[in-house]
Design an enzyme around this catalytic site. Structure first.
Site, PDB file in Angstrom:
ATOM      1  N   LEU A 256       0.817  -1.213   0.000  1.00  0.00           N
ATOM      2  CA  LEU A 256       0.000   0.000   0.000  1.00  0.00           C
ATOM      3  C   LEU A 256       0.850   1.263   0.000  1.00  0.00           C
ATOM      4  CD1 LEU A 256      -2.736  -1.010   2.616  1.00  0.00           C
ATOM      5  CD2 LEU A 256      -3.001  -0.897   0.132  1.00  0.00           C
ATOM      6  N   GLY A 257       1.998   1.214   0.646  1.00  0.00           N
ATOM      7  CA  GLY A 257       2.845   2.402   0.706  1.00  0.00           C
ATOM      8  C   GLY A 257       4.069   2.143   1.559  1.00  0.00           C
TER       9      GLY A 257
ATOM     10  N   GLY B 166       8.027   6.210   6.994  1.00  0.00           N
ATOM     11  CA  GLY B 166       9.290   6.359   7.691  1.00  0.00           C
ATOM     12  C   GLY B 166       9.601   5.204   8.625  1.00  0.00           C
ATOM     13  N   PHE B 167       8.599   4.410   9.009  1.00  0.00           N
ATOM     14  CA  PHE B 167       8.816   3.321   9.943  1.00  0.00           C
ATOM     15  C   PHE B 167       8.645   1.955   9.296  1.00  0.00           C
ATOM     16  CE2 PHE B 167       7.613   6.912  12.564  1.00  0.00           C
ATOM     17  CZ  PHE B 167       8.682   6.933  13.433  1.00  0.00           C
ATOM     18  N   GLY B 168       8.455   1.895   8.004  1.00  0.00           N
ATOM     19  CA  GLY B 168       8.362   0.596   7.364  1.00  0.00           C
ATOM     20  C   GLY B 168       7.367   0.578   6.220  1.00  0.00           C
TER      21      GLY B 168
ATOM     22  N   VAL C  83       3.862  -0.865   4.320  1.00  0.00           N
ATOM     23  CA  VAL C  83       2.493  -1.202   4.704  1.00  0.00           C
ATOM     24  C   VAL C  83       1.873  -2.053   3.602  1.00  0.00           C
ATOM     25  CG1 VAL C  83       0.256  -0.321   5.428  1.00  0.00           C
ATOM     26  CG2 VAL C  83       2.324   0.972   5.956  1.00  0.00           C
TER      27      VAL C  83
ATOM     28  N   LYS D 114       1.776  -3.199   8.896  1.00  0.00           N
ATOM     29  CA  LYS D 114       2.992  -2.394   8.788  1.00  0.00           C
ATOM     30  C   LYS D 114       4.160  -3.183   9.372  1.00  0.00           C
ATOM     31  CE  LYS D 114       3.311   2.033   9.060  1.00  0.00           C
ATOM     32  NZ  LYS D 114       3.324   3.450   9.426  1.00  0.00           N
TER      33      LYS D 114
ATOM     34  N   ASP E  77       3.514  13.371  13.930  1.00  0.00           N
ATOM     35  CA  ASP E  77       3.686  13.370  12.469  1.00  0.00           C
ATOM     36  C   ASP E  77       2.336  13.585  11.782  1.00  0.00           C
ATOM     37  OD1 ASP E  77       5.213  13.362  10.221  1.00  0.00           O
ATOM     38  OD2 ASP E  77       5.406  11.194  10.066  1.00  0.00           O
TER      39      ASP E  77
END
Length: 705
Positions: A378-379, A382-384, A386, A401, A502
């Site tokens: 899906l995208g 910054g943290f991984g 998805v 995620k 964020d």
């Protein structure tokens, strides 16, 4: 005399045959004051099913919803004609009788037998409500937690004139539910006026709990006494006689709620758990004593429940056994199974067993995402990464995620806090369903948002290839208010203060009805678990980071407000907070500075998104832009709280115009009267980016920021 006796005998035989005939029982006992249905075979014409999936099965069950692989259903079944509920007071001839709230409400009584059968035993799939309403339908009602009765707009309105007795199977904090399975009296509102846990009291005054989702037939009695003005609700298993003690007794004059003519019926809904809701028999009587008793022996049979699926390693036995028999010999099967177990082995420690309900197996998530294939991506954040997935047993759509958690300290506290965040419940937050831990990798499981992130609807250029429709101003304004509501919950209303860190359009997701859901809440704060609290690392996205975080690295609710201000401007203007030019030698343009300049020049509406084609409410657009400027003040103490922001948006408090003239920007050119637009440059001493999220070791913003 002999002829008369024969006539009486013949008439008696005919009446006996009519009463004894099950197929005509309902027909024989329908009057202007009530009816009795021991099953609903051939009764389609007596009910209104226009606005839902309700129907009558071939064997005579009134089926409100079904488990035909369709989630979020609504089922309405109203008796086809209204009943007169009041002895009215004479009014002018110009007044419509059905809108009269004058007169006293007549006594009424009803009893019915229902059954709720979820596809998977023990999983709750919403409940049933007996309804008295002005129309034989409930237009605009929503599924899931709204039970098909109301929606987010009309819930709680006096003009609904709806009385309902809910048999609710879901705990929902938004409506102050007392627990998961309960009975409540609802007056124009899903916040029950009175509620009790589902059950009954026997003659020895012992209370017995009843599971509303057991699939067993349960009988309900609802009675209103016009003299004492008391509403009683009683329920018991169909095998138990009516208890002497009601479960609920509520003293109330219903004359302001019930109109002269009202319809009676049922409403039900489902969410993502497939569920069937049945009414097996129903009796109703008004102003003429107690509703006729239902004959349990004449009720239609419920469908046979499917046997629980036997699973082996998450795969149904009917599928895996033929594969084992045809493909592998016993010895090879043992080796393959061992290898398979090692591949999907999870890290589970003793202390972690306390969080079992929120823990997913790695294998289930791997199956759900088809092995984390690229086509399910899906995208990337910054943290991984998805991924979209579908749980193999419940068929629930999820977003997974994958976070690379490299901290070697505080892992237990890290997991504990994620579980704590998973308890957040708000309509404008993406629900964190649970987690999975494997090696040094952490997988977070969220509910899936079908319309994706807001940014793909907002940011368009002349070279844009986006096929997403342009959001109207009304949609944008509601999204802004939704995000603000979610932040108020995080900052003030939950048991702990949660800092998002964020807030931006790409972290605002849209559900199937284009409602805003703030995602990744608290994740950036949690991700810092185990690091040095004095670190100067700043986690966030360039353009949304509050100035004080560059100096201290410490996030607060005020720094969230700053990010929200940038979010307001990007939604209203259709531009990112910082527009970077193609050439690395060219200067970047800061959105807040441009909006502030245009406001001081008396041209603030010229900053609105050109894709809106000037189709917006000017007062709302100007208010949003001004709030964005106010939230973007350098001094964190001068920024409003999120609750104040919501008061401005709702119009409950006037916007403080004088505060805009106190904006603490330190660029003297902003206060000049030359009329020339100033230029603002962003100089980054050291900047490390990871996709869209940014870790800043040391950063300097020159100009008015």
């Amino acid at each position: 005399m002999l002829v008369l006796k024969k006539f009486v005998m013949v008439l008696g035989v005919v009446m006996l045959c009519i009463v004894a005939s099950p197929s005509s029982a309902a027909e024989a006992q329908r009057t202007d004051l009530g009816f009795l249905y021991n099953g609903f075979k051939d009764a389609d014409a007596h009910f209104n099913f226009d606005d839902g999936v309700a129907d009558i099965t071939s064997n005579g069950l009134l089926r409100l919803t079904n488990n035909f692989n369709n989630t979020y259903q609504i089922g309405h079944a109203f008796y086809s004609r209204p009943f007169r509920f009041k002895k009215t007071i004479k009014q002018n001839s110009s007044s419509s009788s059905n809108t009269s709230t004058g007169g006293s409400v007549l006594s009424f009584s009803t009893t019915f037998v229902f059954s709720i059968i979820p596809e998977n035993r023990g999983l709750s799939g919403q409940g049933i409500a007996f309804v008295i309403a002005p129309k034989g339908e409930l237009p605009g009602a929503r599924a899931s937690i709204y039970l098909g009765l109301f929606n987010s707009t009309n819930n709680g309105r006096f003009e609904n004139h709806v009385l309902a007795v809910e048999l609710d199977t879901i705990f929902n904090d938004d409506f102050d539910d007392i627990n998961g399975e309960h009975v409540g009296i609802d007056i124009n509102n899903l916040n029950s006026t009175a509620a009790k846990s589902s059950g009954y009291t026997d003659n020895n005054r012992r209370f017995h709990s009843i599971s509303l989702i057991s699939g067993d037939p349960i009988q309900v009695w609802i009675e209103y006494d016009a003299v004492s003005k008391k509403l009683n609700v009683t329920l018991a298993p169909i095998t138990v006689s009516k208890p002497d003690t009601p479960l609920l007794s509520y003293d109330s004059d219903l004359s302001t709620v019930i109109l002269e003519e009202m319809y009676v019926g049922f409403s039900s809904s489902t969410s993502f758990v497939l569920t069937s809701h049945y009414i097996m028999g129903w009796s109703f009587m008004i102003d003429n004593g107690t509703a006729a008793p239902i004959s349990a022996s004449q009720l239609p049979d419920l469908p046979k429940r499917k046997a629980s699926k036997s699973l082996l390693f998450g795969v149904e036995l009917p599928i895996i056994i033929p594969v084992i028999l045809l493909t592998f010999i016993i010895g090879i099967l043992v080796v393959v199974r061992k290898i398979r177990n090692e591949k999907f082995k999870d890290v589970v420690e003793d202390w972690e067993l306390d969080y079992g309900r929120q823990r997913f197996s790695y294998k289930d998530l791997c199956i759900a995402t088809k092995g984390f294939k690229e086509k399910e991506l899906l995208g990337i954040g910054g943290f991984g990464r998805v991924y979209k997935g579908e749980l193999p047993t419940s068929k629930t759509e999820i977003a997974v995620k994958r976070v690379s958690h490299n901290s070697k300290q505080g892992e237990r506290e890290f997991i504990a806090e994620i579980i704590s965040i998973g308890n957040l419940r708000h309509r404008n937050l993406v629900q964190l369903l649970g987690y999975c831990r494997r090696n040094r990798e952490l997988l977070l499981v969220y509910e899936f948002m079908p319309n994706g992130s807001l940014d793909k609807f907002i940011f368009r250029t002349s070279n844009s290839t986006s096929t997403s429709p342009v959001l109207s101003w009304n949609q944008r304004f509601q999204i802004i208010k939704g995000v603000a509501s979610g932040l108020i919950y995080l900052h003030e209303e939950w048991e702990k203060v949660v800092i998002h860190r964020d807030i931006k359009a790409s972290n605002v997701l849209l559900d199937g009805e284009m409602n805003a859901r703030l995602g990744d809440f608290g994740l950036s704060r949690l991700y810092d678990r185990g690091t040095n609290p004095r670190t100067t690392n700043v986690v966030g996205t360039l353009g949304y980071i509050a100035p004080e975080m560059i100096k201290t690295g410490r996030a607060t609710t005020s720094s969230d407000v700053y990010s929200f201000g940038a979010f307001l401007l990007e939604v209203a203007c259709g531009r990112r907070p910082i527009e970077m030019h193609k050439s690395e030698t060219e200067e970047g343009e800061v959105l807040v500075d441009w909006v502030l300049y245009c406001w001081r020049s008396g041209r603030i509406l010229q900053t609105s998104d050109p894709n809106l084609m000037n189709e917006y409410v000017e007062e709302e657009m100007e208010l949003v832009l001004k709030i964005g400027l106010l939230c973007s003040r350098n001094n964190p103490k001068a920024r409003p709280s999120m609750r104040q922001v919501m008061q401005y948006l709702d119009g409950d408090v006037s916007f403080p115009e004088t505060e805009l003239w106190r904006l603490d920007y330190d660029d003297p050119s902003m206060s000049s009267s030359s009329g020339e637009r100033p230029s603002h440059v962003i100089e980054m001493v050291s900047l490390t980016t990871s996709s869209r999220s940014t870790s800043v070791a040391e950063s300097l913003l020159s100009g008015p920021r």
